[in-house]
Design an enzyme around this catalytic site. Sequence first.
Site, PDB file in Angstrom:
ATOM      1  CE  LYS A 195      -3.601   2.334   2.704  1.00 42.16           C
ATOM      2  NZ  LYS A 195      -4.461   2.228   3.893  1.00 42.16           N
ATOM      3  CE  LYS A 248      -6.305   1.776  -0.637  1.00 45.08           C
ATOM      4  NZ  LYS A 248      -6.869   1.781   0.695  1.00 45.08           N
TER       5      LYS A 248
HETATM    6 ZN   LIG Z   1      -5.768   3.582   8.188  1.00 44.23          ZN
END
Ligand SMILES: [Zn+2]
Length: 354
Positions: A195, A248
């Site tokens: 992420k 992501k």
């Molecule tokens: Zn968070």
Amino acid sequence: MSRVELHRGYGHEVFRVWQTAGGPSPDRLIWPLFVVESPRAREPIPSMPGQFRWGVSRLREALDKPVAAGLRAVLLFGSLQGGKDPFGRKADADDAPVPRAIRALRTAYPDLVVIADVCLCSYTDHGHCGILTSEGHVDNDATVRRLAEVAVAYAAAGAHAVAPSDMMDNRVAAIRAALDAAGHRTTAILSYAAKFASCFYGPFRDAARSAPAFGDRRAYQLPPGGRELALRALERDVNEGADFVLVKPGLPYLDLVREAADRVPVPVLAYQVSGEYSMLLHAARAGAFELSTALHETLTAFHRAGARAVITYFAPQLVAEAAVRLAVRSEPGSHGGRRTPLNRLTTRRGRPLA
Ligand SMILES: [Zn+2]
């Protein structure tokens, strides 16, 4: 580290689809939903036209049609207006939005996969993803202990999978150990392993009311150029017991979806994040392209890169279009057939977004 168990990664029929490579299809879509405390709420999210924050007693209004059309999985996020504290106690309180939503959805839709995001940023008064030290830095280990508690509460409420999105070090191992100790051996972990700190999350912070009150998240989310860090995070999370891993944002990071798919021995999922949603929607509204065509091209790109499922706010529209296509094909004189690959769709008859 807990022993490696594979069953939870293919116990559900939808998970079995994700274990196999394939192109876009309704059972490879996951719809992210925001749930709030007020049971009757249906609040439009200004930066994400067509998306709403839902009260638990109105979730059927959101989901009846998509589920009937073939939606198979949702990802739940909580969004609070008040009641926040330094430890995010409302994340897993028994009357908190997410545990209530999990219970409601498991009852209303027995076949729907319910995944619960696990993080603290929607519930902390400072808006960071963890518990802070007195100096204002995230305390990794205290946060990991708290996240494990939250994950156990969501598993107890009935979540098929928990999805830690906090990016603390070694939280997958801690969550796995806590789930096992509490008897939730079949609850899967979908780790947000790669992420990145991204401007594409802007609309989400509006939706989840989770913007940090000070500073930013660059000390725990990955730097956008950090390919090696992403690969290490993916491998570490798999070694700690992640059943699925996530990259992501989505489209700007497809190279890492491909690398992850080539390297890690669990299914890789991609998240078409809020900023991508808004970008595509506004571009279509400005006449830059036809939305449905653009969506199918992005889905094809995700699967070409190796994603086994895609988390997208467009999921209801995509499954509705697939259902229309299926109905057309099932008419007398047509070819029929049960599965409808989304990438073959050219229909513009799908349900409008907003
Ligand atoms: Zn968070």
